[in-house]
Design an enzyme around this catalytic site. Structure first.
Site, PDB file in Angstrom:
ATOM      1  N   CYS A 152      39.849  20.934 109.916  1.00  0.00           N
ATOM      2  CA  CYS A 152      38.682  21.829 110.045  1.00  0.00           C
ATOM      3  C   CYS A 152      38.441  22.579 108.726  1.00  0.00           C
ATOM      4  CB  CYS A 152      38.888  22.900 111.108  1.00  0.00           C
ATOM      5  SG  CYS A 152      39.646  22.358 112.608  1.00  0.00           S
ATOM      6  N   ASP A 153      39.506  23.049 108.103  1.00  0.00           N
ATOM      7  CA  ASP A 153      39.371  24.008 107.011  1.00  0.00           C
ATOM      8  C   ASP A 153      39.784  23.475 105.641  1.00  0.00           C
ATOM      9  OD1 ASP A 153      38.560  25.806 108.953  1.00  0.00           O
ATOM     10  OD2 ASP A 153      40.601  26.501 109.328  1.00  0.00           O
ATOM     11  N   CYS A 173      44.380  24.344 111.369  1.00  0.00           N
ATOM     12  CA  CYS A 173      43.670  23.071 111.439  1.00  0.00           C
ATOM     13  C   CYS A 173      43.205  22.622 110.056  1.00  0.00           C
ATOM     14  CB  CYS A 173      42.482  23.184 112.391  1.00  0.00           C
ATOM     15  SG  CYS A 173      41.538  21.662 112.474  1.00  0.00           S
TER      16      CYS A 173
END
Ligand code: NDP
Length: 323
Positions: free
Chosen positions: A139-140, A136
């Site tokens: 997300c990261d 992701c």
């Protein structure tokens, strides 16, 4: 531990589940929606959404899901947080058991459990998962500011993630197993005109390289194989993002509901009905083709209308039998 009965239970809180909730609530069915560990579903791990109708300006995926949830609750949906670990669809009412130990029974069930990212299945990928290997980017990606990363895949997700990562990383190497991307043309143009992107065509990720000096392992590079020449090259970088598609969340229904070979639930043509009367499926869990928030919302609406009709017929049959 408690046991509670509901006319309609909706499993999953992505676009499909929340739309099913809005429609069944407005039909006066007092739905209960059970969500697991990712309330809001896959849209909560996206950022910019430019293709959800009704919003000419760019909106954020998590924001859109918050709005849908507020709307669902506003019209009378009860939201419950619990991981369903067991489903019994052979008996009536249908019975679901949560890892809290609570038991939920229902007359109609709408399955909207969605899908999740697939992994390549390599040992080194697993070893560094969460320590430099991610599925992701939104997300990261932030953790890779000023660093080099790679993205594996050639579909819309991979291309979007690669473009997104150029906001943070100094360079993004895109590894694709063929010499042509699957992603839509507009995205391809954006990708290929971005100076931070380097394409590694006809290539597969051979191994994620890393080390562990401190308490946490970290990624330091990768080995990539060119599938045409068989040449293996080593690259220094700090993050590897896997974006090779999704797997539907249907393990709960193995041997109970019909599935295709990839595990997607099979519904009847032009319908969300499964082979068990009273069980409906909507969203990515039954759609391996379109997989859009708007199509998930569309099938969520269909499932709600079909559940409503099913319950009305069930009630009429029960009344006729009682008379
Ligand atoms: P896709 O299935 O479309 O693409 C998966 C990609 O990963 C393909 O390029 C595939 O290669 C590659 N791949 C699969 N398995 C492996 C493997 N084992 N090793 C190496 N490469 C592999 O998945 P996406 O997640 O990209 O998209 C899913 C759906 O969601 C699509 O319908 C897409 O259009 C949609 N979507 C739409 C968006 C939008 O409209 N903004 C954004 C994101 C997704 P190959 O091409 O060779 O098969």
């Amino acid at each position: 531990m408690s046991s509670q009965h509901h006319k309609v239970l909706i499993l999953g809180s992505g676009a499909a589940g929340l739309t099913a909730a809005i429609y069944t609530a407005r039909a006066g069915l007092e739905p209960t929606l059970i969500h697991g560990m990712q309330p809001g579903g896959q849209m909560t791990i996206t950022t910019d959404v430019e293709n959800y109708p009704g919003f000419p300006e760019v909106i954020q995926g998590p924001w859109l899901m918050e709005q849908m949830q507020a709307q669902a609750e506003g019209v009378g949906t009860t939201m419950i947080s619990d991981m369903i670990v067991e489903a019994d669809l052979q008996t009536r009412p249908f019975k679901l058991t949560g890892d809290s130990g609570d038991v939920y029974t229902c007359d109609a069930l709408v399955v909207c459990t969605g899908a999740q990212a697939k992994w390549l299945g390599m040992e080194s990928e697993q070893k560094y998962q969460g320590f430099g290997v991610s599925a992701c980017a939104t997300c990261d990606g932030f953790f890779y500011r000023g660093k080099e990363v790679a993205v594996v895949g050639g579909g819309n997700t991979a291309v979007e993630e690669a473009i997104y990562l150029t906001n943070h990383a100094t360079k993004v190497k895109m590894i694709h197993r063929r010499d042509e991307l699957r992603a839509e043309k507009l995205l391809q143009q954006r990708l290929l005109s971005n100076p931070k992107i380097e394409m590694l065509w006809d290539s597969t990720l051979e191994e994620v390289l890393g080390k562990q000096d401190g308490p946490m392992p970290e990624v330091t590079g990768m080995k990539v194989r060119n599938v045409k020449t068989d040449e293996v090259t080593e690259h220094d970088l700090e993050g590897v993002f896997i974006a090779i598609g999704h797997k539907p969340n249907t393990d709960l229904f193995t041997d109970q509901l019909e599935m295709d070979e990839e595990g997607y639930l099979i519904t009847q043509p032009d319908s969300t009905a499964t082979k068990i009367p009273g069980v409906f499926a909507a969203g990515d869990v039954q759609d391996n083709k379109f997989r859009q928030a708007v199509t998930a919302a569309g099938t969520g609406c269909m499932a709600a209308l079909e559940a409503e009709k099913y319950l009305a017929e069930m009630e009429a049959t029960e009344q006729a039998a009682a008379e």
